[in-house]
Design a protein around this motif. Structure first.
Motif, PDB file in Angstrom:
ATOM      1  N   MET A 192       0.893  -1.118  -0.043  1.00  0.00           N
ATOM      2  CA  MET A 192       0.029   0.013   0.027  1.00  0.00           C
ATOM      3  C   MET A 192       0.923   1.257   0.136  1.00  0.00           C
ATOM      4  O   MET A 192       1.941   1.401   0.606  1.00  0.00           O
ATOM      5  N   VAL A 193       0.502   2.220  -0.675  1.00  0.00           N
ATOM      6  CA  VAL A 193       1.207   3.665  -0.940  1.00  0.00           C
ATOM      7  C   VAL A 193       0.835   4.436   0.049  1.00  0.00           C
ATOM      8  O   VAL A 193      -0.217   4.393   0.505  1.00  0.00           O
ATOM      9  N   SER A 194       1.885   5.177   0.832  1.00  0.00           N
ATOM     10  CA  SER A 194       1.645   5.866   1.918  1.00  0.00           C
ATOM     11  C   SER A 194       1.131   7.383   1.332  1.00  0.00           C
ATOM     12  O   SER A 194       1.308   7.762   0.182  1.00  0.00           O
ATOM     13  N   LEU A 195       0.273   7.902   2.168  1.00  0.00           N
ATOM     14  CA  LEU A 195       0.005   9.254   1.795  1.00  0.00           C
ATOM     15  C   LEU A 195       1.107  10.397   1.375  1.00  0.00           C
ATOM     16  O   LEU A 195       0.750  11.116   0.342  1.00  0.00           O
ATOM     17  N   SER A 196       2.071  10.169   2.052  1.00  0.00           N
ATOM     18  CA  SER A 196       3.470  11.349   1.618  1.00  0.00           C
ATOM     19  C   SER A 196       3.805  11.068   0.348  1.00  0.00           C
ATOM     20  O   SER A 196       4.328  11.971  -0.240  1.00  0.00           O
ATOM     21  N   VAL A 197       3.728   9.746  -0.295  1.00  0.00           N
ATOM     22  CA  VAL A 197       4.369   9.400  -1.423  1.00  0.00           C
ATOM     23  C   VAL A 197       3.192   9.921  -2.545  1.00  0.00           C
ATOM     24  O   VAL A 197       3.839  10.429  -3.582  1.00  0.00           O
ATOM     25  N   LEU A 198       2.027   9.989  -2.218  1.00  0.00           N
ATOM     26  CA  LEU A 198       1.112  10.331  -3.161  1.00  0.00           C
ATOM     27  C   LEU A 198       1.231  11.644  -3.288  1.00  0.00           C
ATOM     28  O   LEU A 198       1.089  12.543  -4.198  1.00  0.00           O
ATOM     29  N   LEU A 199       1.415  12.435  -2.147  1.00  0.00           N
ATOM     30  CA  LEU A 199       1.488  14.116  -2.076  1.00  0.00           C
ATOM     31  C   LEU A 199       2.582  14.386  -2.827  1.00  0.00           C
ATOM     32  O   LEU A 199       2.429  15.432  -3.475  1.00  0.00           O
ATOM     33  N   ALA A 200       3.644  13.884  -2.606  1.00  0.00           N
ATOM     34  CA  ALA A 200       5.002  14.119  -3.260  1.00  0.00           C
ATOM     35  C   ALA A 200       4.874  13.947  -4.788  1.00  0.00           C
ATOM     36  O   ALA A 200       5.289  14.841  -5.605  1.00  0.00           O
ATOM     37  N   ALA A 201       4.313  12.902  -5.228  1.00  0.00           N
ATOM     38  CA  ALA A 201       4.011  12.684  -6.686  1.00  0.00           C
ATOM     39  C   ALA A 201       3.103  13.898  -7.251  1.00  0.00           C
ATOM     40  O   ALA A 201       3.298  14.083  -8.285  1.00  0.00           O
ATOM     41  N   SER A 202       1.945  14.088  -6.347  1.00  0.00           N
ATOM     42  CA  SER A 202       1.002  15.185  -6.902  1.00  0.00           C
ATOM     43  C   SER A 202       1.624  16.409  -7.072  1.00  0.00           C
ATOM     44  O   SER A 202       1.264  17.184  -8.102  1.00  0.00           O
ATOM     45  N   ALA A 203       2.626  16.768  -6.139  1.00  0.00           N
ATOM     46  CA  ALA A 203       3.416  17.985  -6.253  1.00  0.00           C
ATOM     47  C   ALA A 203       4.110  18.153  -7.530  1.00  0.00           C
ATOM     48  O   ALA A 203       4.086  18.963  -8.324  1.00  0.00           O
ATOM     49  N   GLY A 204       4.835  17.197  -7.710  1.00  0.00           N
ATOM     50  CA  GLY A 204       5.668  17.085  -8.793  1.00  0.00           C
ATOM     51  C   GLY A 204       4.809  17.221 -10.509  1.00  0.00           C
ATOM     52  O   GLY A 204       5.424  17.724 -11.154  1.00  0.00           O
ATOM     53  N   LEU A 205       3.735  16.306 -10.215  1.00  0.00           N
ATOM     54  CA  LEU A 205       2.928  16.609 -11.403  1.00  0.00           C
ATOM     55  C   LEU A 205       2.110  18.156 -11.712  1.00  0.00           C
ATOM     56  O   LEU A 205       2.151  18.324 -12.880  1.00  0.00           O
ATOM     57  N   ALA A 206       2.086  18.604 -10.585  1.00  0.00           N
ATOM     58  CA  ALA A 206       1.715  20.109 -10.767  1.00  0.00           C
ATOM     59  C   ALA A 206       2.686  21.037 -11.121  1.00  0.00           C
ATOM     60  O   ALA A 206       2.438  21.714 -11.704  1.00  0.00           O
ATOM     61  N   LYS A 207       3.960  20.836 -10.735  1.00  0.00           N
ATOM     62  CA  LYS A 207       5.037  21.523 -11.254  1.00  0.00           C
ATOM     63  C   LYS A 207       5.270  21.211 -12.739  1.00  0.00           C
ATOM     64  O   LYS A 207       5.513  22.175 -13.593  1.00  0.00           O
ATOM     65  N   PHE A 208       5.025  20.034 -13.104  1.00  0.00           N
ATOM     66  CA  PHE A 208       5.281  19.716 -14.681  1.00  0.00           C
ATOM     67  C   PHE A 208       4.139  20.304 -15.500  1.00  0.00           C
ATOM     68  O   PHE A 208       4.450  20.949 -16.517  1.00  0.00           O
TER      69      PHE A 208
END
Length: 83
Positions: free
Chosen positions: A1-17
């Protein structure tokens, strides 16, 4: 199961992209639009030199409107990056 912090970091990276892609599309579109305006204005002035002042003033107003839209898009991209 993926932790919440990993999902938040991934979404922040996608927002910057996404912000970078949005800013680049806005700048490319504005450059293309201003180039078209300048080229067509030069053609118009070459065909009808007596209307050069009217054509030039309309060209400047159109270029300013296009730049305003581009600056607005870049400001929105910066808001996505930093807020």
């Amino acid at each position: 199961m993926v932790s919440l912090s990993v999902l938040l970091a991934a979404s922040a990276g996608l927002a910057k992209f996404g912000a970078a892609i949005g800013a680049s599309i806005a700048v490319i579109g504005a450059a293309f639009g201003i180039g078209q305006i300048g080229g067509k204005a030069m053609e118009s002035i070459a065909r009808q030199p007596e209307a050069a002042n009217d054509i030039r003033s309309n060209m400047i107003v159109s270029a300013a409107l296009i730049e305003g839209v581009a600056f607005f898009a870049i400001a929105v991209s910066f808001l996505i990056l930093f807020v």
